[in-house]
Structure formats: structure tokens, C-alpha cells
Motif scaffolding. Structure first.
Motif, mmCIF file in Angstrom:
data_model
loop_
_atom_site.group_PDB
_atom_site.id
_atom_site.type_symbol
_atom_site.label_atom_id
_atom_site.label_comp_id
_atom_site.label_asym_id
_atom_site.label_seq_id
_atom_site.Cartn_x
_atom_site.Cartn_y
_atom_site.Cartn_z
ATOM 1 N N TRP A 53 2.963 21.314 -16.180
ATOM 2 C CA TRP A 53 2.996 22.145 -15.295
ATOM 3 C C TRP A 53 3.597 23.747 -14.968
ATOM 4 C CZ3 TRP A 53 -0.891 20.636 -10.681
ATOM 5 C CH2 TRP A 53 -1.615 20.107 -11.762
ATOM 6 N N LEU A 54 4.966 22.764 -14.594
ATOM 7 C CA LEU A 54 5.840 23.655 -14.576
ATOM 8 C C LEU A 54 7.153 23.813 -15.259
ATOM 9 C CD1 LEU A 54 7.076 23.258 -10.859
ATOM 10 C CD2 LEU A 54 5.619 25.269 -11.215
ATOM 11 N N ASN A 55 6.783 22.647 -17.023
ATOM 12 C CA ASN A 55 7.982 23.273 -17.868
ATOM 13 C C ASN A 55 9.848 22.795 -16.843
ATOM 14 O OD1 ASN A 55 5.633 23.556 -19.315
ATOM 15 N ND2 ASN A 55 6.239 25.578 -19.026
ATOM 16 N N MET A 56 9.462 21.788 -16.256
ATOM 17 C CA MET A 56 11.257 21.431 -15.849
ATOM 18 C C MET A 56 10.791 20.453 -17.338
ATOM 19 S SD MET A 56 10.970 21.445 -11.922
ATOM 20 C CE MET A 56 12.533 21.025 -11.627
ATOM 21 N N ALA B 288 0.876 -1.298 -0.181
ATOM 22 C CA ALA B 288 -0.382 -0.225 -0.221
ATOM 23 C C ALA B 288 1.292 1.312 0.020
ATOM 24 C CB ALA B 288 -1.228 0.278 1.549
ATOM 25 N N CYS B 289 2.435 1.314 0.344
ATOM 26 C CA CYS B 289 2.695 2.704 1.240
ATOM 27 C C CYS B 289 3.662 3.141 -0.629
ATOM 28 C CB CYS B 289 3.742 2.742 1.593
ATOM 29 S SG CYS B 289 3.045 2.438 3.505
ATOM 30 N N ARG B 290 3.819 1.762 -0.987
ATOM 31 C CA ARG B 290 4.312 1.997 -2.867
ATOM 32 C C ARG B 290 3.385 2.593 -3.696
ATOM 33 N NH1 ARG B 290 10.291 -0.094 -2.608
ATOM 34 N NH2 ARG B 290 10.962 0.138 -0.278
ATOM 35 N N ALA B 291 2.803 2.310 -2.841
ATOM 36 C CA ALA B 291 1.342 2.011 -4.464
ATOM 37 C C ALA B 291 1.272 3.589 -4.130
ATOM 38 C CB ALA B 291 -0.020 1.666 -4.387
ATOM 39 N N ALA B 292 1.404 3.894 -2.899
ATOM 40 C CA ALA B 292 0.613 5.160 -2.552
ATOM 41 C C ALA B 292 2.084 6.334 -3.165
ATOM 42 C CB ALA B 292 0.538 5.331 -1.028
ATOM 43 N N SER B 293 3.527 5.943 -2.501
ATOM 44 C CA SER B 293 4.730 6.875 -3.397
ATOM 45 C C SER B 293 4.678 6.742 -5.000
ATOM 46 C CB SER B 293 5.786 5.751 -2.636
ATOM 47 O OG SER B 293 6.049 5.129 -3.300
ATOM 48 N N GLY B 294 3.620 5.673 -5.349
ATOM 49 C CA GLY B 294 3.507 5.525 -6.930
ATOM 50 C C GLY B 294 2.870 6.073 -7.570
ATOM 51 N N VAL B 295 2.326 6.727 -6.975
ATOM 52 C CA VAL B 295 0.997 7.898 -7.131
ATOM 53 C C VAL B 295 1.950 9.108 -6.969
ATOM 54 C CG1 VAL B 295 -1.283 8.806 -7.063
ATOM 55 C CG2 VAL B 295 -0.912 6.525 -7.136
ATOM 56 N N MET B 296 1.992 9.231 -5.945
ATOM 57 C CA MET B 296 2.901 10.426 -5.513
ATOM 58 C C MET B 296 3.906 11.234 -6.912
ATOM 59 S SD MET B 296 5.047 11.757 -2.433
ATOM 60 C CE MET B 296 6.574 10.615 -3.023
ATOM 61 N N GLU B 297 4.414 9.878 -7.002
ATOM 62 C CA GLU B 297 5.863 9.888 -8.385
ATOM 63 C C GLU B 297 4.712 11.036 -9.280
ATOM 64 O OE1 GLU B 297 8.847 7.583 -10.406
ATOM 65 O OE2 GLU B 297 7.935 6.343 -9.195
ATOM 66 N N MET B 298 3.464 9.963 -9.813
ATOM 67 C CA MET B 298 3.131 10.125 -11.233
ATOM 68 C C MET B 298 2.429 11.986 -11.124
ATOM 69 S SD MET B 298 2.015 9.432 -14.236
ATOM 70 C CE MET B 298 2.736 7.668 -14.525
ATOM 71 N N VAL B 299 2.241 12.061 -9.815
ATOM 72 C CA VAL B 299 1.532 13.729 -9.404
ATOM 73 C C VAL B 299 2.549 14.313 -9.844
ATOM 74 C CG1 VAL B 299 0.464 15.151 -7.723
ATOM 75 C CG2 VAL B 299 -0.332 12.522 -8.597
ATOM 76 N N LEU B 300 3.854 14.321 -8.718
ATOM 77 C CA LEU B 300 4.890 15.154 -9.109
ATOM 78 C C LEU B 300 5.460 15.243 -9.985
ATOM 79 C CD1 LEU B 300 7.139 14.344 -5.316
ATOM 80 C CD2 LEU B 300 5.709 15.802 -5.997
ATOM 81 N N MET B 301 5.552 13.977 -11.086
ATOM 82 C CA MET B 301 6.156 14.017 -12.702
ATOM 83 C C MET B 301 5.653 14.741 -13.393
ATOM 84 S SD MET B 301 9.060 12.502 -12.978
ATOM 85 C CE MET B 301 8.973 12.346 -14.511
ATOM 86 N N VAL B 302 4.288 14.675 -13.694
ATOM 87 C CA VAL B 302 3.155 15.950 -13.910
ATOM 88 C C VAL B 302 3.755 17.684 -13.386
ATOM 89 C CG1 VAL B 302 0.578 16.632 -14.823
ATOM 90 C CG2 VAL B 302 1.544 13.431 -14.667
ATOM 91 N N CYS B 303 3.207 16.836 -12.587
ATOM 92 C CA CYS B 303 3.285 18.700 -11.950
ATOM 93 C C CYS B 303 4.667 19.711 -12.414
ATOM 94 C CB CYS B 303 2.981 19.105 -10.189
ATOM 95 S SG CYS B 303 1.454 18.694 -9.652
ATOM 96 N N MET B 304 5.478 18.880 -12.409
ATOM 97 C CA MET B 304 7.029 19.434 -12.374
ATOM 98 C C MET B 304 7.113 19.256 -14.448
ATOM 99 S SD MET B 304 9.109 17.449 -9.964
ATOM 100 C CE MET B 304 11.196 18.395 -9.551
ATOM 101 N N VAL B 305 7.504 18.544 -14.832
ATOM 102 C CA VAL B 305 7.002 18.401 -16.499
ATOM 103 C C VAL B 305 5.832 18.868 -16.858
ATOM 104 C CG1 VAL B 305 7.074 16.861 -18.018
ATOM 105 C CG2 VAL B 305 8.363 16.505 -16.226
#
Length: 141
Positions: A104-107, A85-102
Motif C-alpha cells: 500500500w505504501l510502496n516501501m 498466542a501472543c507470538r501468533a498475534a505478533s506474527g499476524v501483526m507482522e504480516m499485516v504491517l508488511m502488506v501495508c508498508m510494501v
């Protein structure tokens, strides 16, 4: 002061966590590559590689990193479910952060991947240390 910080964070547990993290990543890549080379769709190969690497990570983290030797069936199932469950949660967090950074923030996507990977490693360690493999005498935060 820097030596105190270094000594606090560079111990057997942290170093072994990082080493086994690298090995877990290699397991993921090898399983993925083998599946794709054998004609399995990349999406199924990604899911399969994730399952195998999470199982590998659970075993090495339980035994070698956090030295949790309780093998009672109910206890191990509780750890496996929590770990997954924790690995799944961190996987979702990873996806969200990647979308935000790439998106939305054009990184740069590779810079973003490195930064997000660092965050995910730290989050997975904290989850494992405080919630999954904590010693029975330790209290959660």
C-alpha cells in the motif's frame, strides 16, 4: 537525561531478551534450512521452524530472561498457551504491517522488514513482560 533513559532500558533483562532473540532467529533459520534440504516443502518447513523457534524462545525467555521458575504443570501450560498466542498475534501483526508498508505504501520490502521486525520485537517483549512472565505480585495494565 539520556543516561537515565539508557539505564532504564539497557538492563540484564532487555539485553538477554535481545541476545536470545537473535539465537531464536538462528534456530528458526537452521531448522528451516535443514527441513528444506531434506525435501520438505517450504510451507511445512516454515511452520515447523516457527514451532521449534517459539518453543526455544519460550524456554529461554522463561528461564533466562524473565526468570520465571514456577514449574507447576498448570502454571507452565498457562504460560505456554499465552506465549504461543501472543507470538501468533505478533506474527499476524507482522504480516499485516508488511502488506501495508510494501503493497500500500510502496516501501522497500527490506526496509519494511527491518522496521516491522523492530516493532515485533518490542511488542513481543511487552507481551512477555506484562502478560506472560509477570511476577505474581505485579498487576497487568
Amino acid at each position: 537525561m539520556l543516561k537515565k533513559i539508557w539505564d532504564k532500558f539497557m538492563n540484564r533483562e532487555v539485553i538477554s531478551y535481545l541476545i536470545f532473540g537473535v539465537l531464536t532467529t538462528l534456530v528458526n533459520w537452521v531448522v528451516y534450512g535443514m527441513m528444506v534440504r531434506n525435501g520438505i516443502d517450504y510451507r511445512i518447513a516454515t511452520a515447523g521452524a516457527w514451532v521449534v523457534s517459539v518453543l526455544f524462545a519460550f524456554i529461554v525467555n522463561k528461564i533466562f530472561v524473565f526468570q520465571s521458575y514456577d514449574l507447576h504443570f498448570a502454571f507452565v501450560i498457562k504460560e505456554v498457551v499465552s506465549f504461543t498466542a501472543c507470538r501468533a498475534a505478533s506474527g499476524v501483526m507482522e504480516m499485516v504491517l508488511m502488506v501495508c508498508m510494501v503493497s500500500w505504501l510502496n516501501m522497500d520490502e527490506y526496509v519494511s522488514k527491518v522496521l516491522v521486525s523492530i516493532v515485533v520485537v518490542v511488542v513481543n517483549y511487552v507481551f512477555s513482560k506484562l502478560f506472560i512472565f509477570r511476577k505474581s505480585e505485579e498487576k497487568p495494565l
